[in-house]
Scaffold this active site. Sequence first.
Site, PDB file in Angstrom:
ATOM      1  N   CYS A   1      -8.472 -15.219 -11.615  1.00 36.01           N
ATOM      2  CA  CYS A   1      -7.378 -14.724 -12.452  1.00 36.01           C
ATOM      3  C   CYS A   1      -7.172 -15.579 -13.690  1.00 36.01           C
ATOM      4  O   CYS A   1      -6.469 -15.186 -14.617  1.00 36.01           O
ATOM      5  CB  CYS A   1      -6.073 -14.673 -11.663  1.00 36.01           C
TER       6      CYS A   1
ATOM      7  N   LEU B   1      -4.126  13.609 -25.406  1.00 40.60           N
ATOM      8  CA  LEU B   1      -3.766  12.628 -26.420  1.00 40.60           C
ATOM      9  C   LEU B   1      -3.707  11.255 -25.773  1.00 40.60           C
ATOM     10  O   LEU B   1      -3.152  11.089 -24.689  1.00 40.60           O
ATOM     11  CB  LEU B   1      -2.424  12.965 -27.060  1.00 40.60           C
TER      12      LEU B   1
ATOM     13  N   ALA C   1       2.602   3.959 -25.583  1.00 41.98           N
ATOM     14  CA  ALA C   1       3.574   4.463 -26.553  1.00 41.98           C
ATOM     15  C   ALA C   1       4.650   5.279 -25.856  1.00 41.98           C
ATOM     16  O   ALA C   1       4.458   5.796 -24.753  1.00 41.98           O
ATOM     17  CB  ALA C   1       2.874   5.307 -27.609  1.00 41.98           C
TER      18      ALA C   1
ATOM     19  N   GLY D   1       3.544   8.853 -24.943  1.00 41.31           N
ATOM     20  CA  GLY D   1       2.753   9.015 -23.734  1.00 41.31           C
ATOM     21  C   GLY D   1       3.613   9.042 -22.501  1.00 41.31           C
ATOM     22  O   GLY D   1       3.377   9.830 -21.571  1.00 41.31           O
TER      23      GLY D   1
ATOM     24  N   GLU E   1     -14.886 -13.150   5.637  1.00 42.14           N
ATOM     25  CA  GLU E   1     -15.559 -13.829   6.740  1.00 42.14           C
ATOM     26  C   GLU E   1     -16.581 -12.927   7.410  1.00 42.14           C
ATOM     27  O   GLU E   1     -17.735 -13.310   7.604  1.00 42.14           O
ATOM     28  CB  GLU E   1     -14.533 -14.338   7.752  1.00 42.14           C
TER      29      GLU E   1
ATOM     30  N   ARG F   1      -5.307 -16.447  19.217  1.00 41.97           N
ATOM     31  CA  ARG F   1      -4.575 -17.407  18.372  1.00 41.97           C
ATOM     32  C   ARG F   1      -3.091 -17.038  18.299  1.00 41.97           C
ATOM     33  O   ARG F   1      -2.220 -17.917  18.270  1.00 41.97           O
ATOM     34  CB  ARG F   1      -5.187 -17.439  16.963  1.00 41.97           C
TER      35      ARG F   1
ATOM     36  N   GLU G   1      -3.669 -23.011   6.072  1.00 41.11           N
ATOM     37  CA  GLU G   1      -2.965 -21.912   6.718  1.00 41.11           C
ATOM     38  C   GLU G   1      -1.528 -22.211   7.150  1.00 41.11           C
ATOM     39  O   GLU G   1      -0.647 -21.355   6.988  1.00 41.11           O
ATOM     40  CB  GLU G   1      -3.768 -21.454   7.945  1.00 41.11           C
TER      41      GLU G   1
END
Length: 1326
Positions: free
Chosen positions: A101, A244, A337, A340, A788, A866, A1250
């Site tokens: 990013c 348009l 715009a 639109g 993973e 888990r 985590e």
Amino acid sequence: LYTHPSPYTISRPAHASPPVHLTGTKLACGEGGCGACTVMISRWDRRADSPLHLAVNACLAPLCSVHGTSVTTIEGIGRSGALHAVQERLARAHGSQCGFCTPGVLMSAYSLLRERPHPTDAELTASLQGNLCRCTGYRPILDGLRSLCCGGGGDSSGCCGGGRGSSGCCMDAKGSGVATELFDTADLLPYDPSQEPLFPSELQLTDRYDASELRFTSDRVTWHRPVSLERLLQLKSEHPEAKLVVGNSEIGIEAKQKGAIYPHLICTSGVPELTRHSLVFVIGASVSLTRLAQLCRRLCSDAKAGGLSLEHQKRGCRALLDMLDQFAGPQIRNVAAIGGNVMTASPISDLIPLLGALGATLTLASLRGERNVAADQSFFVGYRRTAARPDEVLRSVSIPFCSERQHCYAVKQARRKEDDIAIVNAAIWVDLGPGGDQVAAARLCFGGLAPTVLSAGQAAAAMVGRRWEDGDALEAGLRQLKTEAAVAWGAPGGQAAYRSTLAASMLFRFYQRVCRDVGLPFDESAVDELDRRPLSATQVFESVPADQPIEDLVGRPVSHASAIAQVTGEAMYTDDAQAAAGELFLAPVMSDRARATVVGIDFTDALAMDGVAGFVDSRDVPGSNLYGYAFDDEPVFASSDVMFTGQFLAGVLAADRDTARRAARLVRVQYGPAAGSPVVTISDAAASDSFFPEEHWKQLTVGDVDEAFATAEHCVEGEMNVGGQEHFYFEPFSVLVEPKDGGSELLVYATSQNPSGMQSDLSKVTGLARNRIVVKVKRIGGGFGGKETRPSQLATPAAVAALKFGRPVRAVLDRWDDMAVSGGRHPVKARYKLAADRDGRLIGLRLLILLNAGCTLDMSENVAGRMLRACMETYRLASLSIEIRLCRTNLASNTAFRAFGTPQACAIMETAVSHLAESMGLSQCQIRELNLFRSGEITPNGAPVKSDNLWRCWQECLAASDYHGRLRELEVFNRASRHKKRGLSLCPIAYGIGMGKKFPLQSGATVNIYLDGSVLICHGGVEMGQGVHTKLLQVAARALQLPIGRLYIAETSTDKVPNTTASAASITTDINAPAVLDACLQLRRRLAPFVEANPTAAWEDWVGAAYLAGVSLSACGFCFNPPKEDADRRSGRGDSALYFTYGAACSEVEIDALTGDHVIRRCDIVMDLGASLNPAVDIGQVEGAFTQGCGLYTIEDLRYSPDGRLLTRGPGAYKIPGFSDIPEKLNIRLLRGSRCEHPKAVHSSKAVGEPPLNLAASVLTAIRQAVLAARLDSQVELPNGHQGQLSFQLDSPATSERIRLACGGGLVAEVSNTDGSAPWEVRPSD
């Protein structure tokens, strides 16, 4: 570059000829929703006679649209060795983790600097509204960029300035081994606007590029750019079906996602008559939303600065500005715009309701002339349909000013405050007549309630003639609105009760605002929406010993090893590799049904396209068509039975990605009858007995639970659903497979956290031995567990195609498809019963959890295991019975996700504890503290608690947050505030580090020393933003006693380090650092004789001497770092954790009980990370994980159609936290004096990736507390007549919908399913 550019080609052309190969600009979503593709467009503003610099989304900007402009990408502002000030700041402030990013964030900030060289903090924050980040939690980005703001960004550090706040002053700790600065701002490059590149003179000195009519033609589309209104009208007359285009934010998405083709596109940005505006509020249809907002700000300013002279005239302008500030992000507003937005006629438009309420007039033009129409329901005649004639265009919008007795406000409720479409919006206008207290006229316009914007004429009429002061007008409007704004069960968009409730709440808020404006009594808590304040943050961590050599970087906040490459756009990701000779692109053919039988597939139309090389399906698989993580139940291609919407049926190969994707859409699939209806939700699975075999379930019983319940003084029962979560890593699944040596070898470049796992899958599918398959990973743009196992879905078809055609094959999923097939966090449904003695000690727990695994097993059994252990790691329980069952559904297989099942367990456990505290009338903090594990105790599954650091974290967080003092303040606030409530919650976490088994905790490393003294390190971990390369370089530099600049880590490759463990479970550093350290120490021992012989020589001299003496300068290190024992497969019993990472978080939230909106006012986090290898990396992980957890528990809401289609697909529908969603005050402390008790922990450090995510449960429980306060005020369901014993279910995520409906009150609408029809949408946790 292009003779006939396609209007659908983005501004970063991927296959230009000759090749440009500027790879810095990233394509992450393809719909303008994340900002990763942001570039700067510069054009000469001939009215102002100056350049105009705008940030835009390249993914939506057709190449034709940038004709005559200057386009600047990240490569154009700086490079390694010559950084721009904005790049240096982000790198130094640790604002880039995975880096995908980063270029987009920087280009947004850079575009702002080119327009405003010294921006304010508010301007900087606004410029980033269109950018998202999944890794950092945003704080380090803001910290770095704020140094460019006026005054350095104000109090961005959160420092008390010596005033000694409630948690004391960090200066008190100076000299006591504490540090508070993660980067030094003293030597940052100053920003000098005069050194920026000049605007191209060719574009400045002539208007031939912007004053000339343009026409570009491709094989599918013709792009027109007229430069006069007359020519525009002529084109529309010739091509009445033409679309348009100004910003392309609507048509661009339709073309990409739906394959829509429009033969003629007419760009109106060059028509002067449509780009003008006036101070009498006549706005040309092509005026951008950014320019419209600038005009509104000018009109709302002081009269001396060009503003309106009469205050009441500014009311409509302010309402417009309120909406525009919440409209998408700057990249969209800069090109989209007003015309639109109007002509799209969206029922959730942010502007149409306001134009209707203000009584705006639309001017339509054609060759036949002009006509004026009202912006009301007479013009908006149906879903996305208007009364405009085919040859008409919108010329302008005229907006009247409010008179003195007229009032207008607009409000919007969305899933996320910034850059989000509305759930419901409203614009309400009222004229109080000559006397100022009787409604003479009213207009109530709502978006999001009907197929068109709803003008509630009956409610408005009911208000006319009624007095304002006594509330008669409000009551009349609400009574009528109850039926007029009612949303029916099953209506498109879902959320029927919430949407209807919002309409009433918005009218109530409007009434309170007008009362305030005219001097009548009003409820202050109902007037305004929740304000959002600038970020204030602190970081406190242990400093290195005073005698540690300056070149020893262990324990210091070192910048990410790839930071410079990431901020310059030089960092390479899988799809950045240049096309190989003869390369083909594979586009998958995907099922559009969740449960069906494939009867036939017709490729005829696809194969007829130019550039298509062929296809692959199950018949082409040379090995097994089945592979999998635990069991081989994953088909490469579905050959008969379809298991989920999006499943791969085949692949089409073509010379480029655009052709391949177009061809894939032409493939016709014939389906036969399914064996039954799709199983989508957990309730569906339970009703149809659709479970994986019991051998995969988990169950543990300790003590006599029935006896505990029989003797308990207090007992609560409840249910809770915890929704799933999309990984939303920014880099989608990507792979490049190159066949070698006649197809006897494969070289694979992939986005994978688990190269060896992918190697294994490819071996099964291709029939090649693993020693003939090399998988390489340079870096990945985020993973979070989603890469993973699931990337093999794309790698296996690509490998099959590469072998069939004997050519390199590239495959890259777009965001739309990636979200459909990748799976995510497991949704769960739980039933709990929790008992305590009279003092609040927990004595019994019964818990049944149903887990939505999806269509294949993947890692679901491990996730359940888990999850089981997480239910008993934090709180002492005398007896318990926990069972977890795995549901088989027709959804993409759910998989690993950061924290791996523990966030669901934490949400359930913390909710149950909160419920118990509410029932007992005790403080939640008191219950939690009483039941925390202490040193020397043993968890129910047999794990010993070896330190008291959980208690230390709890006590430090309690003190640092001033919990008890703020709780008293909160109670005062809640008593005084009816419609805004606050909640405060402190939650702990004990997180066992490991994988539940011994064997995965191993890794290898190779360290090579070259004769110039440089060092190359290869290890088994994958860099995905978590900083593993950075930490390992620090460890190696200390071991070799070298400057870190002499060491390098190139990539992760299965031919360098074999049989690697996946980079997952927070253990990547824990297992790879010892292996690197082992190799370094071997080399150090080999060099020792040469050092002793010539101690004053340089490093390279010792290396050269060793080489001449025949000493190997390459070493292989290995680490096997197992826990004491494996966890039992069924019960989870066993001391299977290496050690525990501990933490505590105190979060304060404020909710708006009218809308369900919430703000996190403050969060204090204390984490025990042992002796941190890198405090900057670790604190970044804490903040990023916590923010991701906040998304899970509050915003990120997966929804499906009842037939199994993912509705929340892409960033337009699925929302992750943005810059404004993080805590306003965020204080992070790393526990001082802690050392990891595990003997193989490198330099006594602990895992971090985590555990902090689960601390966001403090936000969820704080919201619950605030909702409880609102329910008490609303007198909602008081069981047994006891005011403090409200029982309610607040599921996760606690969205605005759930919060509002849980708060209750007389405005809540009731919607029922009267005909037994299917709902519009379902959640997989339902």
